[in-house]
Enzyme design. Structure first.
Site, PDB file in Angstrom:
ATOM      1  N   VAL A  15       0.895  -1.105   0.069  1.00  0.00           N
ATOM      2  CA  VAL A  15       0.086   0.167   0.071  1.00  0.00           C
ATOM      3  C   VAL A  15       0.884   1.252   0.018  1.00  0.00           C
ATOM      4  CG1 VAL A  15      -1.867   1.252   1.231  1.00  0.00           C
ATOM      5  CG2 VAL A  15      -1.775  -1.097   1.058  1.00  0.00           C
ATOM      6  N   VAL A 134     -11.746  -0.546   5.711  1.00  0.00           N
ATOM      7  CA  VAL A 134     -12.761  -1.477   5.467  1.00  0.00           C
ATOM      8  C   VAL A 134     -13.034  -1.392   4.019  1.00  0.00           C
ATOM      9  CG1 VAL A 134     -15.171  -2.178   6.129  1.00  0.00           C
ATOM     10  CG2 VAL A 134     -13.762  -0.893   7.754  1.00  0.00           C
ATOM     11  N   LYS A 207     -13.592  -5.907  10.532  1.00  0.00           N
ATOM     12  CA  LYS A 207     -14.063  -4.834   9.670  1.00  0.00           C
ATOM     13  C   LYS A 207     -15.528  -4.648  10.045  1.00  0.00           C
ATOM     14  CE  LYS A 207     -11.030  -6.074   5.875  1.00  0.00           C
ATOM     15  NZ  LYS A 207     -11.137  -7.061   4.741  1.00  0.00           N
ATOM     16  N   GLY A 304      -5.631  -4.712  -2.445  1.00  0.00           N
ATOM     17  CA  GLY A 304      -4.746  -4.543  -3.621  1.00  0.00           C
ATOM     18  C   GLY A 304      -3.986  -3.334  -3.160  1.00  0.00           C
TER      19      GLY A 304
HETATM   20  N1  NAP Z   1      -2.467  -4.910   0.785  1.00  0.00           N
HETATM   21  C1  NAP Z   1      -3.651  -4.756   0.792  1.00  0.00           C
HETATM   22  O1  NAP Z   1      -4.324  -5.072  -0.138  1.00  0.00           O
HETATM   23  C2  NAP Z   1      -4.416  -3.832   2.076  1.00  0.00           C
HETATM   24  C3  NAP Z   1      -6.079  -3.618   1.984  1.00  0.00           C
HETATM   25  C4  NAP Z   1      -6.753  -2.932   2.928  1.00  0.00           C
HETATM   26  C5  NAP Z   1      -5.796  -2.615   4.044  1.00  0.00           C
HETATM   27  N2  NAP Z   1      -4.505  -2.886   3.919  1.00  0.00           N
HETATM   28  C6  NAP Z   1      -3.659  -2.593   5.576  1.00  0.00           C
HETATM   29  O2  NAP Z   1      -2.589  -1.561   4.924  1.00  0.00           O
HETATM   30  C7  NAP Z   1      -1.594  -1.856   5.943  1.00  0.00           C
HETATM   31  C8  NAP Z   1      -0.412  -2.074   5.124  1.00  0.00           C
HETATM   32  O3  NAP Z   1      -0.511  -3.349   4.339  1.00  0.00           O
HETATM   33  P1  NAP Z   1       0.592  -3.870   3.080  1.00  0.00           P
HETATM   34  O4  NAP Z   1       0.022  -4.829   2.363  1.00  0.00           O
HETATM   35  O5  NAP Z   1       1.151  -2.435   2.528  1.00  0.00           O
HETATM   36  O6  NAP Z   1       1.680  -4.576   4.242  1.00  0.00           O
HETATM   37  P2  NAP Z   1       3.127  -4.939   3.539  1.00  0.00           P
HETATM   38  O7  NAP Z   1       3.218  -4.921   2.123  1.00  0.00           O
HETATM   39  O8  NAP Z   1       3.429  -6.065   4.387  1.00  0.00           O
HETATM   40  O9  NAP Z   1       4.062  -3.626   4.103  1.00  0.00           O
HETATM   41  C9  NAP Z   1       4.309  -3.269   5.251  1.00  0.00           C
HETATM   42  C10 NAP Z   1       5.409  -2.137   5.400  1.00  0.00           C
HETATM   43  O10 NAP Z   1       5.310  -1.807   6.770  1.00  0.00           O
HETATM   44  C11 NAP Z   1       7.132  -1.932   6.860  1.00  0.00           C
HETATM   45  N3  NAP Z   1       7.107  -2.298   8.407  1.00  0.00           N
HETATM   46  C12 NAP Z   1       6.804  -3.253   9.209  1.00  0.00           C
HETATM   47  N4  NAP Z   1       7.279  -3.208  10.362  1.00  0.00           N
HETATM   48  C13 NAP Z   1       7.720  -2.111  10.578  1.00  0.00           C
HETATM   49  C14 NAP Z   1       8.600  -1.327  11.704  1.00  0.00           C
HETATM   50  N5  NAP Z   1       8.600  -1.859  12.787  1.00  0.00           N
HETATM   51  N6  NAP Z   1       9.223  -0.356  11.337  1.00  0.00           N
HETATM   52  C15 NAP Z   1       9.069   0.225  10.257  1.00  0.00           C
HETATM   53  N7  NAP Z   1       8.470  -0.213   9.071  1.00  0.00           N
HETATM   54  C16 NAP Z   1       8.102  -1.300   9.327  1.00  0.00           C
HETATM   55  C17 NAP Z   1       7.339  -2.791   6.114  1.00  0.00           C
HETATM   56  O11 NAP Z   1       9.010  -2.636   5.891  1.00  0.00           O
HETATM   57  P3  NAP Z   1       9.863  -3.409   4.689  1.00  0.00           P
HETATM   58  O12 NAP Z   1       9.414  -3.162   3.626  1.00  0.00           O
HETATM   59  O13 NAP Z   1      11.107  -2.650   5.050  1.00  0.00           O
HETATM   60  O14 NAP Z   1       9.895  -4.567   4.863  1.00  0.00           O
HETATM   61  C18 NAP Z   1       6.924  -2.710   4.822  1.00  0.00           C
HETATM   62  O15 NAP Z   1       7.194  -1.638   4.134  1.00  0.00           O
HETATM   63  C19 NAP Z   1      -1.944  -2.871   6.850  1.00  0.00           C
HETATM   64  O16 NAP Z   1      -2.516  -2.506   7.972  1.00  0.00           O
HETATM   65  C20 NAP Z   1      -2.976  -3.714   6.164  1.00  0.00           C
HETATM   66  O17 NAP Z   1      -4.093  -4.473   6.991  1.00  0.00           O
HETATM   67  C21 NAP Z   1      -3.743  -3.577   3.246  1.00  0.00           C
END
Ligand code: NAP
Length: 437
Positions: A15, A134, A207, A304
């Site tokens: 994201v 959500v 959600k 996504g």
């Molecule tokens: N992906 C989806 O489709 C989606 C949809 C709705 C909501 N969300 C929500 O959006 C949020 C992010 O999701 P995502 O899919 O983008 O997750 P992701 O791809 O796993 O990315 C997480 C990011 O957070 C960083 N991170 C994790 N722990 C950290 C720490 N202790 N200090 C600093 N940075 C840290 C990671 O760093 P590194 O890159 O260096 O590892 C990574 O860049 C979540 O809350 C998720 O529930 C996601």
């Protein structure tokens, strides 16, 4: 023109990276719409060296997201790391306490600490925006909080987990087993290696807890939700549903009842001609029944990078425009505690699939037990050994499918327990609730 809004982003994964790209590509349009620019000036992630497809040099780097959250170089803090506590919570609290508005996509954090964080935002006169938490791109938070602020909401229900809807769609369309569809979903990246959180309904429950709070002015409380996943659904259920004019969807439902707000997540039969039944694959949808208007259904991508970032960006745009609404649409002090409506008092229609022993008197016994609980049947499909597909005929038993008129959960459970004691069925009965729509 006012100064650009300075944004700090913690989390540069799926994201976060999409958000940085959208801010860059939509610079002029955003400036025109918000009356000021939006600039990502500082970022944080775990690994500084990772290639993320954009130039980090123009942004201030923070190893520690909490330090970024407090830093004077940003106006708004965007949390995209995830997790219900830990660093995400610490950083959001630090930003709010420092008087900075927060945007987050983190449903887990809000489901657990939403009320406390909202109170902190209120105390510091800043925004806590979470549209992406959500249904990702579906603007359901704003619809409930702002668009329907003048309506009384009677019920809200939705398909809030793309993984489950993908699995149920494939099972229905291709007659595949749950296990095979799950494997495919994992191979295609729609399901996690450990899919429990999605398929057992907990993601939907988190959600729903947020939507129920927005709809009914109650405190976010995941523990008040009855949760049942989709792993017990068989192709036979989907085929029978189809024959009877229904589809099976994993729904999150929150509804006002005389007993309180009933919040539940479970496989649900919905009429095939309803809007929600048309939603296939990973797509999400939410229907709202509100006073004075016909039901509203919003349908769109529920996950996504780009879809989620679009909602995050709209929340940032609100901050840039100086818009601030109380996080749950009313002061946190006015949010009521949830009275958990007991599931045994749930009322509605039921689909029941029994594996009935193929001997005289079985049908009469089942009918008697249902009548004792005052359950009336809308339809009954009884397969006979001769005509039944081979897969459905098991060791001297054949499937019987019943659709009841509205009754109570308690009555259904009691009737089925009695049928079980009568030894006229084999295995566990399958029960799926029917949602009127
Ligand atoms: N992906 C989806 O489709 C989606 C949809 C709705 C909501 N969300 C929500 O959006 C949020 C992010 O999701 P995502 O899919 O983008 O997750 P992701 O791809 O796993 O990315 C997480 C990011 O957070 C960083 N991170 C994790 N722990 C950290 C720490 N202790 N200090 C600093 N940075 C840290 C990671 O760093 P590194 O890159 O260096 O590892 C990574 O860049 C979540 O809350 C998720 O529930 C996601």
């Amino acid at each position: 023109m006012s100064q650009a809004l300075r944004v700090g982003v913690a989390g540069l994964g799926t994201v976060g990276a999409a958000l940085i790209s959208q801010v860059a590509h939509r610079r002029e349009a955003l400036t025109a719409r918000c009356g000021r620019g939006i600039e990502v000036v500082a970022v944080s992630a775990r690994s500084r060296g990772k290639d993320r497809g954009f130039d980090l040099k123009k942004m201030k780097w923070f190893d520690d997201p909490v330090a970024l959250a407090r830093d004077a170089s940003i106006d708004v803090f965007v949390e995209l790391m995830g997790g219900s506590g830990g660093v995400a919570k610490a950083a959001v609290e630090a930003a709010l306490a420092a008087g900075k508005s927060v945007v987050t996509a983190n449903k887990a954090l809000l489901a657990k600490h939403g009320v406390k964080l909202a109170a902190l935002a209120e105390k510091n006169n800043v925004a806590l925006n979470y549209e992406a938490a959500v249904g990702a791109a579906i603007p359901i938070v704003k619809t409930l909080r702002e668009g329907l602020a003048g309506n009384e909401i009677a019920r809200i229900y939705g398909i809030l987990n793309g993984t489950c809807n993908y699995i149920l769609t494939r099972m229905e369309q291709e007659g595949l087993s749950f296990a095979d569809c799950l494997k495919d979903a994992q191979r295609l990246g729609y399901a996690e290696a450990d899919p429990t959180f999605d398929i057992e309904g907990h993601d939907t429950a988190q959600k729903l807890s947020i939507l129920a709070s927005l709809a009914f002015g109650t405190k976010v409380d995941e523990s008040a939700i009855y949760v049942e996943g989709i792993s017990s659904i068989a192709p036979a259920d989907l085929a029978a549903a189809d024959e009877l004019g229904y589809r099976v969807k994993l729904l999150g439902v929150a509804v006002k009842t005389p007993q309180g707000i009933e919040q539940r997540v479970h496989p649900t039969m919905v009429r095939k001609d309803s809007a929600i039944a048309q939603v296939m694959g990973v797509t999400n949808a939410v229907t709202v029944d509100a006073s004075g208007i016909n039901p509203i259904t919003l349908i769109g991508p529920g996950a996504g990078g780009a879809a989620t970032a679009s909602a995050v960006l709209s929340d940032i745009a609100d901050v840039a425009r100086g818009l601030r609404v109380m996080p749950f649409g009313r002061p946190t002090a006015k949010l009521a505690s949830v009275r958990k409506a007991p599931m045994q008092r749930h009322e509605g229609g039921y689909y029941i699939r029994l594996q009935a022993r193929d001997k005289p008197g079985t049908a009469a016994t089942i009918a008697k037990r249902l009548a004792q609980q005052e359950i009336s049947l809308e339809s009954i499909v009884q397969r006979h050994r001769k005509g039944a597909p081979e897969s459905e005929v098991k060791g001297g038993s054949v499937p019987v499918i019943l659709i009841t008129y509205a009754t109570s959960e308690d009555a259904v459970r009691k009737a089925l327990a009695a049928v079980g004691r009568d030894k006229v069925i084999s295995g566990r009965p399958q029960v799926i609730r029917i949602e009127k729509n």
